[in-house]
Scaffold this motif. Structure first.
Motif, PDB file in Angstrom:
ATOM      1  N   ILE A 137      -5.948  -0.936  -0.914  1.00  0.00           N
ATOM      2  CA  ILE A 137      -6.805  -1.112  -2.091  1.00  0.00           C
ATOM      3  C   ILE A 137      -5.959  -1.086  -3.361  1.00  0.00           C
ATOM      4  O   ILE A 137      -4.911  -0.436  -3.393  1.00  0.00           O
ATOM      5  CB  ILE A 137      -7.877   0.013  -2.116  1.00  0.00           C
ATOM      6  CG1 ILE A 137      -8.966  -0.269  -3.145  1.00  0.00           C
ATOM      7  CG2 ILE A 137      -7.241   1.393  -2.363  1.00  0.00           C
ATOM      8  CD1 ILE A 137     -10.211   0.601  -2.973  1.00  0.00           C
ATOM      9  N   HIS A 138      -6.398  -1.833  -4.393  1.00  0.00           N
ATOM     10  CA  HIS A 138      -5.796  -1.686  -5.726  1.00  0.00           C
ATOM     11  C   HIS A 138      -6.450  -0.459  -6.353  1.00  0.00           C
ATOM     12  O   HIS A 138      -7.673  -0.415  -6.456  1.00  0.00           O
ATOM     13  CB  HIS A 138      -6.088  -2.914  -6.590  1.00  0.00           C
ATOM     14  CG  HIS A 138      -5.460  -4.178  -6.075  1.00  0.00           C
ATOM     15  ND1 HIS A 138      -6.174  -5.159  -5.439  1.00  0.00           N
ATOM     16  CD2 HIS A 138      -4.174  -4.613  -6.127  1.00  0.00           C
ATOM     17  CE1 HIS A 138      -5.351  -6.147  -5.111  1.00  0.00           C
ATOM     18  NE2 HIS A 138      -4.136  -5.839  -5.510  1.00  0.00           N
ATOM     19  N   LEU A 139      -5.647   0.512  -6.766  1.00  0.00           N
ATOM     20  CA  LEU A 139      -6.244   1.773  -7.227  1.00  0.00           C
ATOM     21  C   LEU A 139      -5.551   2.292  -8.484  1.00  0.00           C
ATOM     22  O   LEU A 139      -4.321   2.278  -8.575  1.00  0.00           O
ATOM     23  CB  LEU A 139      -6.146   2.812  -6.097  1.00  0.00           C
ATOM     24  CG  LEU A 139      -6.864   4.145  -6.293  1.00  0.00           C
ATOM     25  CD1 LEU A 139      -8.361   3.950  -6.511  1.00  0.00           C
ATOM     26  CD2 LEU A 139      -6.638   5.064  -5.087  1.00  0.00           C
ATOM     27  N   ALA A 157      -2.438   0.640  -4.121  1.00  0.00           N
ATOM     28  CA  ALA A 157      -1.428  -0.128  -4.838  1.00  0.00           C
ATOM     29  C   ALA A 157      -1.550   0.117  -6.333  1.00  0.00           C
ATOM     30  O   ALA A 157      -2.660   0.229  -6.859  1.00  0.00           O
ATOM     31  CB  ALA A 157      -1.597  -1.617  -4.550  1.00  0.00           C
ATOM     32  N   HIS A 158      -0.429   0.209  -6.981  1.00  0.00           N
ATOM     33  CA  HIS A 158      -0.253   0.383  -8.432  1.00  0.00           C
ATOM     34  C   HIS A 158      -0.263   1.858  -8.850  1.00  0.00           C
ATOM     35  O   HIS A 158       0.763   2.375  -9.246  1.00  0.00           O
ATOM     36  CB  HIS A 158      -1.248  -0.451  -9.242  1.00  0.00           C
ATOM     37  CG  HIS A 158      -1.142  -1.905  -8.926  1.00  0.00           C
ATOM     38  ND1 HIS A 158       0.002  -2.614  -9.179  1.00  0.00           N
ATOM     39  CD2 HIS A 158      -1.993  -2.766  -8.302  1.00  0.00           C
ATOM     40  CE1 HIS A 158      -0.156  -3.851  -8.757  1.00  0.00           C
ATOM     41  NE2 HIS A 158      -1.356  -3.974  -8.218  1.00  0.00           N
ATOM     42  N   MET A 159      -1.447   2.504  -8.838  1.00  0.00           N
ATOM     43  CA  MET A 159      -1.525   3.942  -9.160  1.00  0.00           C
ATOM     44  C   MET A 159      -0.813   4.240 -10.481  1.00  0.00           C
ATOM     45  O   MET A 159       0.037   5.138 -10.555  1.00  0.00           O
ATOM     46  CB  MET A 159      -0.912   4.761  -8.010  1.00  0.00           C
ATOM     47  CG  MET A 159      -1.555   4.470  -6.675  1.00  0.00           C
ATOM     48  SD  MET A 159      -3.194   5.184  -6.512  1.00  0.00           S
ATOM     49  CE  MET A 159      -2.773   6.871  -6.167  1.00  0.00           C
ATOM     50  N   THR A 206       5.495  -2.949   0.371  1.00  0.00           N
ATOM     51  CA  THR A 206       4.235  -2.257   0.652  1.00  0.00           C
ATOM     52  C   THR A 206       2.994  -2.895   0.031  1.00  0.00           C
ATOM     53  O   THR A 206       1.888  -2.430   0.276  1.00  0.00           O
ATOM     54  CB  THR A 206       4.293  -0.786   0.175  1.00  0.00           C
ATOM     55  OG1 THR A 206       4.564  -0.794  -1.239  1.00  0.00           O
ATOM     56  CG2 THR A 206       5.349   0.007   0.906  1.00  0.00           C
ATOM     57  N   HIS A 207       3.190  -3.917  -0.804  1.00  0.00           N
ATOM     58  CA  HIS A 207       1.994  -4.532  -1.393  1.00  0.00           C
ATOM     59  C   HIS A 207       2.267  -5.964  -1.845  1.00  0.00           C
ATOM     60  O   HIS A 207       3.102  -6.184  -2.723  1.00  0.00           O
ATOM     61  CB  HIS A 207       1.496  -3.719  -2.588  1.00  0.00           C
ATOM     62  CG  HIS A 207       0.311  -4.340  -3.272  1.00  0.00           C
ATOM     63  ND1 HIS A 207      -0.908  -4.497  -2.639  1.00  0.00           N
ATOM     64  CD2 HIS A 207       0.145  -4.865  -4.516  1.00  0.00           C
ATOM     65  CE1 HIS A 207      -1.761  -5.073  -3.469  1.00  0.00           C
ATOM     66  NE2 HIS A 207      -1.152  -5.315  -4.616  1.00  0.00           N
ATOM     67  N   THR A 208       1.548  -6.900  -1.251  1.00  0.00           N
ATOM     68  CA  THR A 208       1.654  -8.275  -1.743  1.00  0.00           C
ATOM     69  C   THR A 208       0.403  -9.074  -1.383  1.00  0.00           C
ATOM     70  O   THR A 208      -0.537  -8.562  -0.747  1.00  0.00           O
ATOM     71  CB  THR A 208       2.925  -8.980  -1.222  1.00  0.00           C
ATOM     72  OG1 THR A 208       3.086 -10.211  -1.945  1.00  0.00           O
ATOM     73  CG2 THR A 208       2.871  -9.270   0.260  1.00  0.00           C
ATOM     74  N   HIS A 209       0.395 -10.305  -1.870  1.00  0.00           N
ATOM     75  CA  HIS A 209      -0.639 -11.287  -1.517  1.00  0.00           C
ATOM     76  C   HIS A 209       0.160 -12.550  -1.220  1.00  0.00           C
ATOM     77  O   HIS A 209       0.311 -13.417  -2.078  1.00  0.00           O
ATOM     78  CB  HIS A 209      -1.605 -11.504  -2.682  1.00  0.00           C
ATOM     79  CG  HIS A 209      -2.066 -10.220  -3.321  1.00  0.00           C
ATOM     80  ND1 HIS A 209      -3.022  -9.431  -2.742  1.00  0.00           N
ATOM     81  CD2 HIS A 209      -1.668  -9.588  -4.449  1.00  0.00           C
ATOM     82  CE1 HIS A 209      -3.213  -8.353  -3.517  1.00  0.00           C
ATOM     83  NE2 HIS A 209      -2.396  -8.428  -4.543  1.00  0.00           N
ATOM     84  N   VAL A 210       0.715 -12.616  -0.030  1.00  0.00           N
ATOM     85  CA  VAL A 210       1.777 -13.588   0.276  1.00  0.00           C
ATOM     86  C   VAL A 210       1.354 -15.043   0.041  1.00  0.00           C
ATOM     87  O   VAL A 210       2.146 -15.865  -0.413  1.00  0.00           O
ATOM     88  CB  VAL A 210       2.293 -13.379   1.728  1.00  0.00           C
ATOM     89  CG1 VAL A 210       1.222 -13.647   2.760  1.00  0.00           C
ATOM     90  CG2 VAL A 210       3.517 -14.232   2.014  1.00  0.00           C
ATOM     91  N   THR A 261       6.048  -5.600  -4.226  1.00  0.00           N
ATOM     92  CA  THR A 261       6.293  -6.627  -5.246  1.00  0.00           C
ATOM     93  C   THR A 261       5.011  -7.062  -5.933  1.00  0.00           C
ATOM     94  O   THR A 261       5.048  -7.702  -6.964  1.00  0.00           O
ATOM     95  CB  THR A 261       6.902  -7.882  -4.609  1.00  0.00           C
ATOM     96  OG1 THR A 261       5.993  -8.374  -3.604  1.00  0.00           O
ATOM     97  CG2 THR A 261       8.252  -7.574  -3.980  1.00  0.00           C
ATOM     98  N   ASP A 262       3.862  -6.756  -5.309  1.00  0.00           N
ATOM     99  CA  ASP A 262       2.582  -7.372  -5.661  1.00  0.00           C
ATOM    100  C   ASP A 262       2.674  -8.874  -5.356  1.00  0.00           C
ATOM    101  O   ASP A 262       3.693  -9.371  -4.885  1.00  0.00           O
ATOM    102  CB  ASP A 262       2.194  -7.103  -7.118  1.00  0.00           C
ATOM    103  CG  ASP A 262       0.675  -7.199  -7.317  1.00  0.00           C
ATOM    104  OD1 ASP A 262      -0.054  -7.547  -6.354  1.00  0.00           O
ATOM    105  OD2 ASP A 262       0.199  -6.933  -8.431  1.00  0.00           O
ATOM    106  N   GLY A 263       1.594  -9.579  -5.618  1.00  0.00           N
ATOM    107  CA  GLY A 263       1.558 -11.010  -5.273  1.00  0.00           C
ATOM    108  C   GLY A 263       2.483 -11.828  -6.164  1.00  0.00           C
ATOM    109  O   GLY A 263       2.885 -11.373  -7.235  1.00  0.00           O
TER     110      GLY A 263
HETATM  111 ZN   LIG Z   1      -2.147  -6.755  -5.786  1.00  0.00          ZN
END
Ligand SMILES: [Zn+2]
Length: 467
Positions: A236-238, A274-276, A89-93, A325-327
């Motif tokens: 968004i990173h939140l 993302a994150h929260m 659900t969240h990455t910066h490939v 996974t995040d980036g």
């Molecule tokens: Zn990120």
């Protein structure tokens, strides 16, 4: 004579049964499988079959199902685990090409990553990094991912080619970046991208405002409005860092990042946060009521010592939450399967309760939970009739996987991404027996390796130390 007659009648019967079953000719059938459907009842077929026609699942059941269909392609998986494709659900490939640089630098995003990106982000970098990351994900069983980065039209081309599914968010940020001089240009870039890809069957274009504190209130409100008009997601990173928390409290009279987003009308079902990490009970209530999605990135959050998101609490309260996974500069891998272990263990530790995070919940967060977070639960996330055929097969005969008494435990505590044998997206086999079928993996790896020379040179010239 009688033998001949019975042979004849058998042949006729065969002919009739063939014509009666002609409608049951399908494209793909997975047989002899331990099927984890991840449906509402979490049905498991110990000796199961999954039937696919075109890009959809047309039947899921036990071994008797295999007799009812004739398939153009049969994958007899010899008892391996068959489950829904994982959803990241969240990455910066594209950041794969920066992986392992300056891992433990303090205030890394502002002191290291943003300056590095201002020198190196380009169409080529984005394409090369995305190609590599896509291969890593397919080989790790990820069939859908949500991305936030620059030049997302380049990422889209790589996703189209490899055959994955993705939500691709074009970054909007208030300072000059590689593809936009300011936030308004970023919005314009995103709108063009949305126009270009809005009808793509596997790619969903989206807005990706970097974070609340790196954008103005006006920009965030404009994006919220445009996303509802165009019916596209906003990623968004939140509630990720104390820096963000302080900046937003200054801007908004002591509000938390979630309260602030709510107060400006930007918290809605199109949003994926993302994150929260820094959320309290009141925030969780707002998140739940808004219908927004949450990306839980355990390994990135604990690696950076930012904290542990109350993700389990959010999940238990019915928030739409999935694993990410995040980036690859943060995680550092892109395969959700390598998150499982950490997600389970850290939530147990934090809650001081070994039963707090059972493996089934972890797998649910990687499949249906993630599909819900991305508002895609009617299409993906479980193996059910009518859903899109995004399916993975996990090897149960690898040394680290023997024996499998409980498939959820085996996946969470024993498996790693190299145990994924086959990956199927939209009914198409993208990886078979760990061989990539739609792209040239060797060429992609070579191109990425060549690009690392450019990265090394830039990092050395800038005086930064490669760790
Ligand atoms: Zn990120």
């Amino acid at each position: 004579m009688s033998i001949k007659r019975s042979l004849l009648s058998a042949a006729i019967a065969g002919l009739f049964s063939f014509s009666a079953n002609a409608a049951d000719k399908v494209d793909l059938m997975i047989t002899d499988a331990m099927v984890l459907t991840m449906n509402q009842d979490k049905t498991v077929y110990q000796n199961g079959t999954v039937v696919v026609d075109g890009n959809k699942i047309v039947a899921v059941g036990d071994d008797s199902l295999a007799q009812k269909y004739t398939a153009r392609q049969v994958l007899d998986v010899d008892g391996d685990i068959v489950m829904p494709g994982l959803i990241n659900t969240h990455t910066h490939v594209s950041m794969t090409v920066f992986r392992s640089l300056a891992d433990d630098v303090p205030d890394r995003l502002h002191r290291y990553i943003f300056p590095l990106e201002s020198k190196l982000v380009s169409r080529d970098m984005v394409r090369i990094g995305a190609n590599l990351g896509n291969v890593e994900m397919v080989k790790g069983g990820v069939t859908t991912y949500a991305d936030m980065y620059y030049f997302e039209d380049e990422v889209a081309k790589t996703v189209d080619k490899i055959g994955m599914r993705a939500i691709l968010g074009e970054t909007v940020i208030k300072f000059p970046v590689a593809d936009a001089a300011n936030a308004d240009e970023g919005i314009k870039y995103a709108l063009n991208f949305i126009e270009q890809y809005k009808d793509h069957p596997r790619i969903t274009p989206a807005f990706a405002p970097h974070a609340p504190y790196t954008n103005t209130t006006e920009t965030l409100q404009k994006i919220a409005k445009l996303s509802l008009e165009h019916d596209v997601p906003v990623m968004i990173h939140l509630a990720e860092s104390h820096r963000e928390e302080e900046k937003i409290a200054e801007r908004a009279d002591g509000m938390s990042p979630v309260q602030y987003m709510h107060s400006i009308g930007a918290l809605n079902k199109n949003l994926v946060g993302a994150h929260m990490i820094l959320v309290d009970d009141q925030d969780i209530q707002l998140v739940k009521e808004s219908g927004m999605g949450v990306a839980h990135n355990m390994s990135a959050n604990i690696k950076s010592a930012k904290g542990v998101s109350p993700a389990l609490k959010m999940y238990d309260e019915g928030v739409r939450i999935g694993l990410g996974t995040d980036g690859p500069m943060s995680g550092n891998t892109l395969s959700t399967i390598d998150e499982f272990n950490q997600v389970a263990k850290v939530h147990k530790l934090v809650n001081k309760d070994r039963a707090a995070m059972p493996p089934l919940k972890v797998i649910d967060m990687a499949t249906m939970g993630a599909a819900k977070a991305l508002q895609m639960e009617d299409k993906i996330g479980s193996l059910e009739v009518g859903k899109l055929a995004d399916i993975i097969v996990v090897d149960t005969k690898a040394p680290n996987m023997i024996p499998v008494y409980n498939p959820y435990s085996a996946l969470v505590y024993s498996a790693n991404s190299a145990n994924v044998r086959h990956s199927i997206v939209d009914g198409k086999v993208l990886m078979k027996d760990r061989n990539m079928l739609t792209v040239d993996e060797a060429a992609i790896r070579q191109e990425a390796l060549e690009f690392t020379d450019v990265v090394r040179k830039t990092v050395v010239e800038s005086g930064e130390v490669v760790q």
